[in-house]
Enzyme design. Structure first.
Site, mmCIF file in Angstrom:
data_model
loop_
_atom_site.group_PDB
_atom_site.id
_atom_site.type_symbol
_atom_site.label_atom_id
_atom_site.label_comp_id
_atom_site.label_asym_id
_atom_site.label_seq_id
_atom_site.Cartn_x
_atom_site.Cartn_y
_atom_site.Cartn_z
ATOM 1 N N LYS A 134 -77.963 -80.934 -33.801
ATOM 2 C CA LYS A 134 -78.362 -79.915 -34.777
ATOM 3 C C LYS A 134 -77.365 -79.805 -35.911
ATOM 4 O O LYS A 134 -77.747 -79.636 -37.065
ATOM 5 C CB LYS A 134 -78.554 -78.554 -34.090
ATOM 6 C CG LYS A 134 -79.808 -78.510 -33.244
ATOM 7 C CD LYS A 134 -80.130 -77.111 -32.788
ATOM 8 C CE LYS A 134 -81.380 -77.125 -31.907
ATOM 9 N NZ LYS A 134 -81.632 -75.873 -31.222
ATOM 10 N N LYS A 170 -87.931 -87.097 -29.477
ATOM 11 C CA LYS A 170 -88.797 -86.091 -28.852
ATOM 12 C C LYS A 170 -89.587 -85.338 -29.921
ATOM 13 O O LYS A 170 -89.116 -85.197 -31.060
ATOM 14 C CB LYS A 170 -87.973 -85.125 -28.001
ATOM 15 C CG LYS A 170 -87.085 -84.214 -28.787
ATOM 16 C CD LYS A 170 -86.550 -83.047 -27.961
ATOM 17 C CE LYS A 170 -85.785 -82.139 -28.919
ATOM 18 N NZ LYS A 170 -85.216 -80.949 -28.411
ATOM 19 N N LYS A 196 -89.972 -79.249 -33.600
ATOM 20 C CA LYS A 196 -90.345 -78.460 -34.786
ATOM 21 C C LYS A 196 -89.623 -78.970 -36.019
ATOM 22 O O LYS A 196 -90.073 -78.792 -37.135
ATOM 23 C CB LYS A 196 -89.958 -76.995 -34.582
ATOM 24 C CG LYS A 196 -90.770 -76.289 -33.536
ATOM 25 C CD LYS A 196 -90.114 -74.974 -33.129
ATOM 26 C CE LYS A 196 -90.770 -74.429 -31.874
ATOM 27 N NZ LYS A 196 -90.009 -73.374 -31.225
HETATM 28 P P1 TYM Z 1 -87.047 -74.460 -27.407
HETATM 29 O O1 TYM Z 1 -87.476 -73.174 -28.035
HETATM 30 O O2 TYM Z 1 -86.604 -75.558 -28.304
HETATM 31 O O3 TYM Z 1 -88.205 -75.059 -26.502
HETATM 32 C C1 TYM Z 1 -88.903 -74.281 -25.540
HETATM 33 C C2 TYM Z 1 -89.243 -75.153 -24.343
HETATM 34 O O4 TYM Z 1 -89.998 -76.300 -24.758
HETATM 35 C C3 TYM Z 1 -89.420 -77.486 -24.193
HETATM 36 N N1 TYM Z 1 -89.622 -78.607 -25.112
HETATM 37 C C4 TYM Z 1 -90.140 -79.794 -24.767
HETATM 38 N N2 TYM Z 1 -90.606 -80.259 -23.578
HETATM 39 C C5 TYM Z 1 -91.107 -81.520 -23.555
HETATM 40 N N3 TYM Z 1 -91.162 -82.328 -24.646
HETATM 41 C C6 TYM Z 1 -90.712 -81.907 -25.851
HETATM 42 N N4 TYM Z 1 -90.792 -82.691 -26.910
HETATM 43 C C7 TYM Z 1 -90.169 -80.585 -25.946
HETATM 44 N N5 TYM Z 1 -89.650 -79.852 -26.962
HETATM 45 C C8 TYM Z 1 -89.313 -78.650 -26.444
HETATM 46 C C9 TYM Z 1 -87.934 -77.167 -24.061
HETATM 47 O O5 TYM Z 1 -87.317 -77.991 -23.103
HETATM 48 C C10 TYM Z 1 -87.987 -75.705 -23.639
HETATM 49 O O6 TYM Z 1 -88.153 -75.603 -22.244
HETATM 50 N N6 TYM Z 1 -82.413 -73.428 -25.835
HETATM 51 C C11 TYM Z 1 -83.832 -73.250 -25.533
HETATM 52 C C12 TYM Z 1 -84.281 -71.803 -25.470
HETATM 53 C C13 TYM Z 1 -83.563 -70.972 -24.466
HETATM 54 C C14 TYM Z 1 -83.717 -71.043 -23.061
HETATM 55 C C15 TYM Z 1 -82.897 -69.999 -22.529
HETATM 56 C C16 TYM Z 1 -84.450 -71.869 -22.210
HETATM 57 C C17 TYM Z 1 -82.693 -69.971 -24.746
HETATM 58 N N7 TYM Z 1 -82.304 -69.351 -23.581
HETATM 59 C C18 TYM Z 1 -82.818 -69.771 -21.164
HETATM 60 C C19 TYM Z 1 -84.372 -71.653 -20.837
HETATM 61 C C20 TYM Z 1 -83.557 -70.613 -20.334
HETATM 62 C C21 TYM Z 1 -84.624 -73.922 -26.660
HETATM 63 O O7 TYM Z 1 -84.158 -74.083 -27.746
HETATM 64 O O8 TYM Z 1 -85.928 -74.181 -26.315
#
Ligand code: TYM
Length: 344
Positions: free
Chosen positions: A127, A210, A213
């Site tokens: 990032k 992957k 967004k």
């Molecule tokens: P975020 O908001 O980017 O994504 C949310 C969830 O979507 C999954 N994901 C994917 N899974 C498969 N293929 C993809 N291309 C893909 N892109 C996103 C992510 O693995 C996630 O499960 N840091 C985290 C948010 C967070 C969080 C937490 C998650 C903050 N606190 C506590 C779990 C527990 C994030 O940015 O996810």
């Protein structure tokens, strides 16, 4: 299954199977990777487990620089979480900034993780590199400490996430172990749970990256609110290779493997078996696109209905925050007592 209600408060309540926590950032439209990697697991798990799901606006704030956007994104994401099937009667859905304990515990986590550990996080490296010409906040660097707080606050046994979050769950375990070692048993050690199908959905235009967004080419990313014509167009344009032989090989044929993975996640059939039933790329693209359209259509309908009643959405989020605070404040008290902060 016993769930929280004012008549059965958490005090006399023991988790039925596993305590589950997972969160998503309100940083823009939800995409197919989010859905297959995370949201589908959340919905499937909600009746067996005691589940907490947060809309992590404080995490999104690490990259927010204009006013007014965050609240709107948060509300839209809440509608989407209910539209995909989270049931507010069984799942606790809350907004992170509504539960102030996240920031309190986050500071304690920042003091329990090292600069070196944070420097090794691949998501920070990615990032911050992508934002080379932009402002890189200190919050982006300390992000995993806040994420550890999100998880540990709820005594989560399981964290259902996509593959890309595994490192964040690992560092959470390390922080929890260090805290427990220093101050006595305080936190439950969580484990990441990834789905058998869909843990890593790739970009349709750059199938070695992957789906995300922050993609540079919008046609590589399928959003849950895309209309059927755009979904079909994106699938038809998906980057593959030139030998036109359908086989499941993630290294040699990442584009085709991704299409098979998506179709497999949508239909439940194994990607290798699906591969043998196609002789041409075109038909596979059409079937994958149609399967995704069929999956999205009821979600889109429910989303529109939910967005028509914003007051109800906000009410549901208030109920969620109230339930979340009961668990989160008990954990913060436990952590503060373990350290030995002077009681008020
Ligand atoms: P975020 O908001 O980017 O994504 C949310 C969830 O979507 C999954 N994901 C994917 N899974 C498969 N293929 C993809 N291309 C893909 N892109 C996103 C992510 O693995 C996630 O499960 N840091 C985290 C948010 C967070 C969080 C937490 C998650 C903050 N606190 C506590 C779990 C527990 C994030 O940015 O996810």
């Amino acid at each position: 299954m016993k769930t929280y209600s004012p008549e059965t408060p958490f005090d006399d309540y023991s988790p039925p199977v596993a305590r589950v926590l997972s969160c998503i950032q309100p940083t823009g439209a939800v995409h197919l990777g989010n859905y297959l990697g995370a949201l589908q697991q959340w919905v499937n798990g909600q009746h067996q487990n005691d589940v907490f799901h947060g809309i992590v606006d404080l995490h999104a704030f690490t990259v927010t620089e204009s006013p007014g956007v965050l609240g709107q994104n948060t509300l839209e994401l809440a509608a989407m979480l209910f539209a995909v099937g989270l049931d507010p009667n069984v799942a606790t859905v809350f907004v992170q900034s509504h539960v102030v304990e996240h920031t309190t515990l986050s500071w304690m986590m920042e003091c329990t993780v090292s600069f070196g550990e944070l420097s090794r996080m691949t998501q920070f490296k990615d990032k911050s590199q992508k934002r080379e010409a932009e402002f890189v906040s200190a919050g982006l660097f300390t992000y995993p400490a806040l994420q550890a707080a999100d998880i540990l606050l709820y005594d989560a046994d399981e964290v259902p996430v996509g593959d890309d979050q595994k490192q964040h769950i690992e560092i959470t375990r390390d922080i929890a172990m260090r805290f427990n070692h220093r101050f006595g048993e305080t936190f439950v050690l969580p484990k990441a749970v990834t789905p058998a199908l869909g843990a890593r959905v790739m970009d349709l235009q750059e199938p070695t990256n992957k789906m995300s967004k922050s993609t540079t080419n919008e046609s590589g990313c399928i959003y849950l609110l895309d209309d059927p014509a755009s979904i079909m167009k994106k699938f038809k344009r998906a980057v593959t290779d030139s030998d036109n032989e359908v086989s499941y090989d993630r290294d040699a044929k990442p584009g085709i493997a991704n299409l098979l993975d998506i179709l497999s996640a949508a239909t439940g059939q194994k990607p290798q078996e699906l591969a043998s039933s196609y002789s041409q790329y075109g038909a596979l693209k059409v079937d994958a696109g149609e399967a995704v359209c069929a999956m999205m259509s009821p979600i889109q309908q429910r989303y529109t209905e939910l967005m028509n009643d914003r007051a109800e959405l906000q009410r549901l989020l208030r109920v969620g925050a109230e339930k979340a605070r009961v668990v989160a404040s008990a954990t913060v008290d436990r952590a503060k007592n373990a350290v030995g902060f002077l009681p008020e």
